[in-house]
Enzyme design. Structure first.
Site, short mmCIF file in Angstrom:
data_model
loop_
_atom_site.label_atom_id
_atom_site.label_comp_id
_atom_site.label_asym_id
_atom_site.label_seq_id
_atom_site.Cartn_x
_atom_site.Cartn_y
_atom_site.Cartn_z
CD GLN A 1 -3.16 -4.57 8.42
OE1 GLN A 1 -2.16 -4.33 9.07
NE2 GLN A 1 -3.14 -4.60 7.09
CG ASP B 1 -0.69 5.18 4.96
OD1 ASP B 1 -1.37 4.24 4.52
OD2 ASP B 1 0.48 5.04 5.35
CD GLU B 2 -1.71 2.14 8.58
OE1 GLU B 2 -2.75 1.44 8.60
OE2 GLU B 2 -0.57 1.66 8.69
CE LYS C 1 -0.64 0.25 4.95
NZ LYS C 1 0.04 1.50 5.31
CB THR C 2 3.95 2.28 1.77
OG1 THR C 2 3.39 1.87 3.01
CG2 THR C 2 4.68 3.59 1.97
NE ARG D 1 1.78 -7.14 10.75
CZ ARG D 1 1.44 -6.41 9.71
NH1 ARG D 1 2.26 -5.53 9.21
NH2 ARG D 1 0.26 -6.58 9.12
#
Length: 724
Positions: A250, A219-220, A34-35, A604
């Site tokens: 998330q 973002d997020e 995504k980044t 993770r």
DNA sequence: ACAAATACTGTTTTT
DNA sequence: CAGTATTTGT
């Protein structure tokens, strides 16, 4: 150029980067890049659409994410990101308030309160209102105030639901607002709320920013709260093009006011929104991904999204059932060691846990094994008491009205200004609605205090004034050094000679160094250097430890692991009552958030995932028995390999209160011993072998001795003999 | 006014 | 258990 930007992306990512639609909602799963998409999108806008960098506003939640984004955009464009606004919600709010302080109703050199400062102010307010701290916890009041601010609600508009407690909370909120206003202080939530009100009440300011920001990226997005969303709507208006990136699975900050609903609302509030799902995962093995998918599927309220991967199956997930938390730590450390021997660096392995308190046992085990490690979270640099003390003096120099700083340093180090004198100052300040500093001055000139108190107070007031005068021509670090010594802080700390005071002095020295190397970022460049430094310290509390370069196992909470990845991940304490935590276990929403946290933790891991739970665990000094977490049971059996075999045999009891199942009869390789066998030890006497690790001379065994309970010993050293 | 002794109270965290 | 906060004693 076009191919350059898009060539390294998958079809969905390409669409996201080059979409012609006005607004974009990117549902980006864990490890789906995504980044990357965000950064490429900015580059696309500038290189392809030829838009001006001045029109770009990119918002993140953490400083780390903001720095990374800025860095990657610069690297991609091959030029500095001049004119572009990239920062955290708070960083951007701060920047806006520094330029528009007047319209926002602030004083020019307003100071920022961190949550510790905030709590102190609240306690002071409560004391003035004669609210008993035992009946109403200050933490609750703090929570109430922040909760309301995050919802955009001022104290006048709080609906006190008739309950007296609510009325008190409302009253505290109201007095707290006044205290902050007279002291020229704003807390974190206030920064966002002020900007919201500024944009709402000052059309010319709103217009200015609406014209400027043509492209807004967030973002997020699943972590945005009500006020942040309101803010986005104000800024975007009809002109701007908005792209939000988030993952409802998330969302783990609901308890802090984050609203997943904001993702749902977005498509309605912003017409002509295209939704793109990024579901290909580039991080984990298919086993890990499948397991994580299976767990998150138990949540009802989802937007629907299933990650897939092209990577291979990989190892099964290892589930280890430990006897207690020491055994759990021992197991994990053994695994870390063997992975390390096989070529995985320590820094590529992470131990994740639900609460910070769990780190201690792991630290002890790592220390014993002489394995380097690094703990994230906990006390950060600018939060340390001695640092805040030194900063308190600087804050007073910068703003005499800063009551929070005044309270902190007025008698620290002790200079004879006791509780009685301070409460005189407080009540006078409150009566006159003036800052403590002015109240203290008034008490001195009115000569109402005793000789002793008066002298001490005069000495303090002149100390601050003198320091301000003597240091205003100095460089920031010289100023810092001067303040640390002239205030008596250095002397006071060095007086008590202990390990702690030694490290405190080192911290103060590091503070001087920090001041020396401080370069204001471009959003703070307009400010005097001292103000810029103070804001920087509040806004970016600094990382915990400095030795980042050294190879070490990474320890952190599940929350702080979000956004990171590690080849090997160990989840500790995956037990009912701990994870999911006892607090959230009986509310469906709470449970779903815990499950998302578990999903975050599992995803993770890149190659190998361990999940551990202990039968017994000491919590707050008391032994507690836990069952394995439901989350473990939600993983399909075929993906799991239980580490410890379970067969039936009774273990002799140390406390005779409990019978535990234990595997037995299994030979410990290259030794004459078996599990469940009785043995004697020279020092501890008779006991039973509960478990083993490794084999032969390198192996170790866990023995429950009659005399002293469980002990872990190395077979090479412990001279054990079989009982007859 | 300050130091030592005792009572209390415990998620998750960024800004 | 361990850290903090308040009370107690000098």
């Amino acid at each position: 150029m076009t191919t350059d930007l898009l060539s390294e992306l998958n079809p969905e990512q390409q669409q996201a980067v080059s979409a012609p639609e006005k607004h974009l909602l990117i549902l980006a799963g864990a490890g789906s890049g995504k980044t990357r998409v965000l950064v490429h999108r900015i580059a696309w806008l500038i290189e392809q659409e030829r838009i001006s960098p001045y029109g770009v506003l990119a918002v993140t939640f953490t400083n780390k994410a903001a720095h990374e984004m800025r860095h990657r955009v610069e690297a991609m464009l091959g030029m500095p990101t001049q004119g572009m606004w990239i920062g955290t919600f708070h960083g951007i709010a701060h920047r806006i308030l520094r330029t528009h302080w007047q319209e926002a109703g602030l004083v020019q050199n307003f100071q920022i309160l961190d949550s510790d400062d905030q709590l102190r102010v609240i306690k002071r307010v409560m004391r003035e209102l004669h609210v008993d701290e035992k009946e109403l916890a200050p933490r609750l009041a703090q929570w109430f105030i922040n909760q309301n601010k995050d919802e955009g609600v001022r104290s006048q508009h709080c609906d006190d639901k008739g309950q007296s407690e609510h009325q008190w909370l409302r009253k505290i909120y109201e007095e707290y607002e006044i205290a902050c206003q007279t002291g020229g202080m704003i807390d974190f939530a206030e920064m966002l709320l002020r900007v919201h009100e500024l944009l709402r009440d000052q059309p010319q300011v709103l217009q200015h920013f609406q014209q400027r920001f043509q492209f807004i990226l967030v973002d997020e997005f699943q972590d945005t709260n009500t006020i942040q969303y309101a803010w986005l709507k104000q800024l975007a208006s009809d002109n701007a093009t908005v792209m939000i990136v988030g993952d409802d699975d998330q969302s783990i900050y609901g308890w802090r006011g984050a609203k997943i609903e904001n993702i749902h609302r977005f498509s309605k509030d912003f017409p002509d929104t295209r939704v793109i799902r990024l579901e290909q995962n580039y991080r984990s093995t298919s086993t890990i991904l499948e397991a994580a998918n299976a767990v998150i599927q138990n949540n009802d309220s989802r937007m629907g999204k299933e990650l897939w991967t092209e990577s291979e199956k990989g190892d099964p997930i290892s589930v280890y059932r430990a006897f207690n938390e020491m055994d759990e730590a021992r197991f994990i450390v053994d695994q870390i060691d063997s992975h390390h021997r096989l070529g995985t660096n320590y820094r590529e392995q992470a131990i994740l846990y639900r609460s910070n308190a769990q780190s201690r046992v792991f630290e002890e085990a790592l220390l014993r094994a002489r394995i380097p490690y690094r703990v994230y979270g906990g006390m950060r640099f600018y939060e340390r008491a001695e640092i805040k003390d030194a900063m308190g003096y600087l804050r007073l120099i910068s703003s005499r009205d800063d009551d929070s700083a005044f309270e902190r340093v007025v008698n620290n180090p002790p200079r004879g200004i006791g509780e009685k004198t301070i409460s005189e100052i407080r009540s006078h300040a409150r009566g006159q609605r003036i800052p403590l500093w002015k109240a203290a001055q008034a008490l001195v000139s009115d000569k109402v205090l005793t000789m002793r108190a008066n002298n001490a107070l005069v000495e303090f007031l002149t100390l601050i004034d003198n320091m301000a005068e003597h240091t205003n021509t100095l460089e920031l670090h010289e100023q810092m050094d001067h303040v640390i010594h002239q205030s008596g802080l250095w002397k006071y700390i060095s007086k008590t000679r202990s390990e702690k005071s030694k490290s405190r002095l080192e911290n103060l020295e590091e503070l001087v160094t920090a001041a020396k190397t401080f370069v204001p970022g471009d959003q703070l460049s307009e400010l005097p250097k001292l103000s810029a430094f103070l804001s920087h310290a509040a806004l970016e509390a600094g990382e915990g430890q400095a030795n980042q370069s050294e190879d070490g196992v990474q320890l952190m909470t599940l929350h702080s692991a979000k956004g990171l990845e590690f080849p090997v991940v160990y989840l500790g304490g995956v037990e009912e009552g701990l994870f999911p935590s006892l607090r959230s276990i009986d509310s469906p929403e709470g449970l779903e958030e815990e499950r998302r946290l578990c999903y975050v933790g599992m995803t993770r891991a890149m190659q190998k995932l361990y999940m551990c739970h202990a039968e017994v665990r000491r919590i707050h000094g008391r032994e507690q028995y836990h069952r394995a977490s439901r989350f473990i049971k939600e993983i399909p059996k075929e993906l799991v390999a239980a580490v410890r075999l379970q067969t039936k045999v009774m273990r002799p009891q140390q406390s005779s209160s409990r019978a535990t199942q234990l595997s037995t009869g299994i030979n410990i390789p290259d030794t004459p011993f078996k599990l469940g066998q009785r043995v004697t030890h020279k020092k501890y006497g008779e006991g039973v072998i509960l478990n083993f690790q490794g084999h032969g001379e390198h192996g170790s065994v866990l023995i429950n001795f009659n005399s002293c309970g469980e002990k872990l010993m190395n077979l090479a050293y412990a001279k054990l003999e079989a009982c007859v």
